[in-house]
Write a protein that holds these residues in place. Structure first.
Motif, PDB file in Angstrom:
ATOM      1  N   ALA A   1     -31.211 -26.484 -63.673  1.00  0.00           N
ATOM      2  CA  ALA A   1     -31.413 -25.540 -64.773  1.00  0.00           C
ATOM      3  C   ALA A   1     -32.582 -25.987 -65.655  1.00  0.00           C
ATOM      4  O   ALA A   1     -33.422 -25.167 -66.062  1.00  0.00           O
ATOM      5  N   ALA A   2     -32.650 -27.289 -65.918  1.00  0.00           N
ATOM      6  CA  ALA A   2     -33.752 -27.814 -66.745  1.00  0.00           C
ATOM      7  C   ALA A   2     -35.090 -27.615 -66.031  1.00  0.00           C
ATOM      8  O   ALA A   2     -36.094 -27.245 -66.648  1.00  0.00           O
ATOM      9  N   ILE A   3     -35.100 -27.862 -64.723  1.00  0.00           N
ATOM     10  CA  ILE A   3     -36.327 -27.676 -63.929  1.00  0.00           C
ATOM     11  C   ILE A   3     -36.758 -26.209 -63.954  1.00  0.00           C
ATOM     12  O   ILE A   3     -37.934 -25.899 -64.194  1.00  0.00           O
ATOM     13  N   ASP A   4     -35.793 -25.311 -63.730  1.00  0.00           N
ATOM     14  CA  ASP A   4     -36.109 -23.879 -63.740  1.00  0.00           C
ATOM     15  C   ASP A   4     -36.702 -23.464 -65.087  1.00  0.00           C
ATOM     16  O   ASP A   4     -37.669 -22.709 -65.142  1.00  0.00           O
ATOM     17  N   GLY A   5     -36.101 -23.972 -66.167  1.00  0.00           N
ATOM     18  CA  GLY A   5     -36.562 -23.638 -67.515  1.00  0.00           C
ATOM     19  C   GLY A   5     -38.009 -24.070 -67.713  1.00  0.00           C
ATOM     20  O   GLY A   5     -38.854 -23.302 -68.194  1.00  0.00           O
ATOM     21  N   MET A   6     -38.290 -25.296 -67.308  1.00  0.00           N
ATOM     22  CA  MET A   6     -39.641 -25.852 -67.454  1.00  0.00           C
ATOM     23  C   MET A   6     -40.637 -25.085 -66.581  1.00  0.00           C
ATOM     24  O   MET A   6     -41.764 -24.807 -67.007  1.00  0.00           O
ATOM     25  N   MET A   7     -40.228 -24.733 -65.368  1.00  0.00           N
ATOM     26  CA  MET A   7     -41.117 -24.008 -64.462  1.00  0.00           C
ATOM     27  C   MET A   7     -41.432 -22.619 -65.015  1.00  0.00           C
ATOM     28  O   MET A   7     -42.576 -22.160 -64.955  1.00  0.00           O
ATOM     29  N   GLU A   8     -40.414 -21.975 -65.568  1.00  0.00           N
ATOM     30  CA  GLU A   8     -40.628 -20.644 -66.136  1.00  0.00           C
ATOM     31  C   GLU A   8     -41.559 -20.694 -67.335  1.00  0.00           C
ATOM     32  O   GLU A   8     -42.492 -19.883 -67.456  1.00  0.00           O
ATOM     33  N   GLN A   9     -41.305 -21.659 -68.232  1.00  0.00           N
ATOM     34  CA  GLN A   9     -42.100 -21.717 -69.460  1.00  0.00           C
ATOM     35  C   GLN A   9     -43.561 -22.066 -69.220  1.00  0.00           C
ATOM     36  O   GLN A   9     -44.426 -21.687 -69.996  1.00  0.00           O
ATOM     37  N   THR A  10     -43.824 -22.818 -68.130  1.00  0.00           N
ATOM     38  CA  THR A  10     -45.201 -23.243 -67.877  1.00  0.00           C
ATOM     39  C   THR A  10     -45.888 -22.395 -66.794  1.00  0.00           C
ATOM     40  O   THR A  10     -47.026 -22.662 -66.425  1.00  0.00           O
ATOM     41  N   ALA A  11     -45.170 -21.368 -66.331  1.00  0.00           N
ATOM     42  CA  ALA A  11     -45.636 -20.602 -65.148  1.00  0.00           C
ATOM     43  C   ALA A  11     -47.050 -20.027 -65.282  1.00  0.00           C
ATOM     44  O   ALA A  11     -47.770 -19.952 -64.290  1.00  0.00           O
ATOM     45  N   SER A  12     -47.443 -19.631 -66.490  1.00  0.00           N
ATOM     46  CA  SER A  12     -48.767 -19.006 -66.584  1.00  0.00           C
ATOM     47  C   SER A  12     -49.860 -19.969 -67.052  1.00  0.00           C
ATOM     48  O   SER A  12     -51.002 -19.558 -67.268  1.00  0.00           O
ATOM     49  N   ASN A  13     -49.524 -21.260 -67.193  1.00  0.00           N
ATOM     50  CA  ASN A  13     -50.575 -22.251 -67.500  1.00  0.00           C
ATOM     51  C   ASN A  13     -51.467 -22.408 -66.267  1.00  0.00           C
ATOM     52  O   ASN A  13     -50.970 -22.478 -65.147  1.00  0.00           O
ATOM     53  N   ASP A  14     -52.797 -22.454 -66.505  1.00  0.00           N
ATOM     54  CA  ASP A  14     -53.670 -22.443 -65.320  1.00  0.00           C
ATOM     55  C   ASP A  14     -54.767 -23.500 -65.296  1.00  0.00           C
ATOM     56  O   ASP A  14     -55.689 -23.434 -64.495  1.00  0.00           O
ATOM     57  N   ARG A  15     -54.653 -24.508 -66.161  1.00  0.00           N
ATOM     58  CA  ARG A  15     -55.680 -25.549 -66.105  1.00  0.00           C
ATOM     59  C   ARG A  15     -55.409 -26.497 -64.935  1.00  0.00           C
ATOM     60  O   ARG A  15     -56.306 -26.883 -64.205  1.00  0.00           O
ATOM     61  N   MET A  16     -54.168 -26.878 -64.776  1.00  0.00           N
ATOM     62  CA  MET A  16     -53.790 -27.739 -63.643  1.00  0.00           C
ATOM     63  C   MET A  16     -52.328 -27.484 -63.271  1.00  0.00           C
ATOM     64  O   MET A  16     -51.523 -27.110 -64.116  1.00  0.00           O
ATOM     65  N   THR A  17     -52.018 -27.682 -61.981  1.00  0.00           N
ATOM     66  CA  THR A  17     -50.629 -27.603 -61.532  1.00  0.00           C
ATOM     67  C   THR A  17     -50.134 -29.012 -61.246  1.00  0.00           C
ATOM     68  O   THR A  17     -50.777 -29.751 -60.485  1.00  0.00           O
ATOM     69  N   LEU A  18     -49.025 -29.386 -61.872  1.00  0.00           N
ATOM     70  CA  LEU A  18     -48.398 -30.688 -61.623  1.00  0.00           C
ATOM     71  C   LEU A  18     -47.167 -30.457 -60.759  1.00  0.00           C
ATOM     72  O   LEU A  18     -46.237 -29.762 -61.166  1.00  0.00           O
ATOM     73  N   ILE A  19     -47.205 -31.009 -59.552  1.00  0.00           N
ATOM     74  CA  ILE A  19     -46.085 -30.817 -58.625  1.00  0.00           C
ATOM     75  C   ILE A  19     -45.311 -32.118 -58.511  1.00  0.00           C
ATOM     76  O   ILE A  19     -45.893 -33.168 -58.212  1.00  0.00           O
ATOM     77  N   VAL A  20     -44.014 -32.058 -58.745  1.00  0.00           N
ATOM     78  CA  VAL A  20     -43.172 -33.233 -58.557  1.00  0.00           C
ATOM     79  C   VAL A  20     -42.312 -33.012 -57.320  1.00  0.00           C
ATOM     80  O   VAL A  20     -41.555 -32.044 -57.248  1.00  0.00           O
ATOM     81  N   PHE A  21     -42.479 -33.891 -56.336  1.00  0.00           N
ATOM     82  CA  PHE A  21     -41.666 -33.811 -55.124  1.00  0.00           C
ATOM     83  C   PHE A  21     -40.387 -34.601 -55.352  1.00  0.00           C
ATOM     84  O   PHE A  21     -40.416 -35.818 -55.530  1.00  0.00           O
ATOM     85  N   LEU A  22     -39.293 -33.869 -55.366  1.00  0.00           N
ATOM     86  CA  LEU A  22     -37.999 -34.454 -55.719  1.00  0.00           C
ATOM     87  C   LEU A  22     -37.007 -34.129 -54.612  1.00  0.00           C
ATOM     88  O   LEU A  22     -36.842 -32.963 -54.255  1.00  0.00           O
ATOM     89  N   SER A  23     -36.350 -35.149 -54.092  1.00  0.00           N
ATOM     90  CA  SER A  23     -35.463 -34.961 -52.949  1.00  0.00           C
ATOM     91  C   SER A  23     -36.238 -34.287 -51.815  1.00  0.00           C
ATOM     92  O   SER A  23     -35.784 -33.340 -51.189  1.00  0.00           O
ATOM     93  N   TYR A  24     -37.418 -34.817 -51.586  1.00  0.00           N
ATOM     94  CA  TYR A  24     -38.327 -34.237 -50.588  1.00  0.00           C
ATOM     95  C   TYR A  24     -38.510 -35.199 -49.425  1.00  0.00           C
ATOM     96  O   TYR A  24     -38.492 -36.415 -49.604  1.00  0.00           O
ATOM     97  N   SER A  25     -38.679 -34.649 -48.249  1.00  0.00           N
ATOM     98  CA  SER A  25     -39.226 -35.431 -47.140  1.00  0.00           C
ATOM     99  C   SER A  25     -39.991 -34.473 -46.240  1.00  0.00           C
ATOM    100  O   SER A  25     -39.679 -33.273 -46.169  1.00  0.00           O
ATOM    101  N   GLY A  26     -40.995 -35.000 -45.575  1.00  0.00           N
ATOM    102  CA  GLY A  26     -41.841 -34.184 -44.718  1.00  0.00           C
ATOM    103  C   GLY A  26     -41.073 -33.569 -43.559  1.00  0.00           C
ATOM    104  O   GLY A  26     -41.242 -32.390 -43.237  1.00  0.00           O
ATOM    105  N   LYS A  27     -40.206 -34.347 -42.936  1.00  0.00           N
ATOM    106  CA  LYS A  27     -39.430 -33.817 -41.813  1.00  0.00           C
ATOM    107  C   LYS A  27     -38.475 -32.730 -42.284  1.00  0.00           C
ATOM    108  O   LYS A  27     -38.291 -31.715 -41.621  1.00  0.00           O
ATOM    109  N   TRP A  28     -37.857 -32.958 -43.434  1.00  0.00           N
ATOM    110  CA  TRP A  28     -36.965 -31.932 -43.999  1.00  0.00           C
ATOM    111  C   TRP A  28     -37.733 -30.632 -44.212  1.00  0.00           C
ATOM    112  O   TRP A  28     -37.250 -29.535 -43.886  1.00  0.00           O
TER     113      TRP A  28
END
Ligand code: IPE
Ligand code: IPE
Ligand code: MG
Length: 232
Positions: free
Chosen positions: A109-136
């Motif tokens: 929920a916190a992630i969704d909130g942050m993603m929504e609030q920053t959705a139209s910012n366009d100077r840079m995109t910061l991507i955090v890979f969380l619970s990620y793996s390439g094979k997955w």
């Protein structure tokens, strides 16, 4: 600086060793690592990098001791709360990619909130890979494609079609991948997306990796000759 990479990705490694070297528990390394995230994000924005992606937690990292996992998740939660205003001030769009189903409802929920609030910012995109793996990622993309496409469409699928099912769809592949702490391996990170990425390995532990180290990696990148299999 010339030849600034459009997408810089970092495998942030060495927090535990940084803490151990100071006779402290591993979590202190993670706390200090947050400062490096802030510094590198700032440097990336200042230098005109359009995408900065950070490998924060792998699918394999779920196998760490329970206390370390929960501290890392709490740290993520706290950082989201603290950094929102800085992201807004700097025009940073925040995105989390990974196996979100394994995260708690509260964190999602916190992630969704942050993603929504920053959705139209366009100077840079910061991507955090969380619970990620390439094979997955490749597996989930294949399953999604199989469920969406007709057998014929699936058979005729090309690499560019398949990429649309990866969680990174729409994000350019990383130009530069930095790994800190002296380890020189991919650790199941962006396996598909790093096909032609330039790698820079730094001996510096992540909590000590700040603006100067980030910029040194960018300079190293600018001296590379990318040939993509062709003759130049
Ligand atoms: C990187 O530091 C942070 C995560 C993987 C979450 P480590 O925790 O892997 O630190 P080392 O490699 O044990 O020193
Ligand atoms: C890779 O670091 C994952 C992240 C930085 C999130 P690890 O410390 O988990 O990798 P290995 O186990 O040394 O390969
Ligand atoms: Mg490590």
């Amino acid at each position: 600086m010339n030849n600034v990479p459009q997408h810089v990705s970092i495998i942030m490694d060495g927090n535990g060793r940084w803490a151990k070297a100071r006779g402290k528990e591993r979590i202190y390394g993670h706390f200090e690592g947050v400062e490096s995230v802030r510094a590198c994000t700032e440097a990336a924005v200042e230098d005109g990098v359009k995408y900065l992606s950070l490998y924060a937690f792998s699918e394999e990292n779920w196998n760490r001791p329970k206390e370390e996992v929960s501290t890392l998740m709490e740290l993520m939660m706290e950082s989201i709360r603290k950094e929102l205003s800085t992201m807004m001030d700097n025009g940073v769009r925040f995105v989390v990619l990974g196996n979100r189903a394994r995260l708690s409802d509260k964190l999602n929920a916190a992630i969704d909130g942050m993603m929504e609030q920053t959705a139209s910012n366009d100077r840079m995109t910061l991507i955090v890979f969380l619970s990620y793996s390439g094979k997955w990622d490749i597996m989930q993309a294949m399953k999604k494609a199989a469920a969406t496409l007709s057998p014929e469409e699936f058979q005729n699928m090309e690499a560019a079609d398949f990429e649309r099912y990866l969680v990174t769809a729409g994000i350019p592949d990383p130009d530069l991948l930095i790994r800190t702490s002296g380890e020189e391996r991919i650790s199941n990170y962006l396996l598909w997306q790093s096909a032609y990425t330039e790698f820079v390995f730094s001996p510096v532990l992540w909590p000590d990796f700040r603006k100067d180290e980030f910029r040194a990696a960018l300079r190293e990148y600018s001296s590379r000759d990318r040939r993509y299999g062709k003759v130049k």
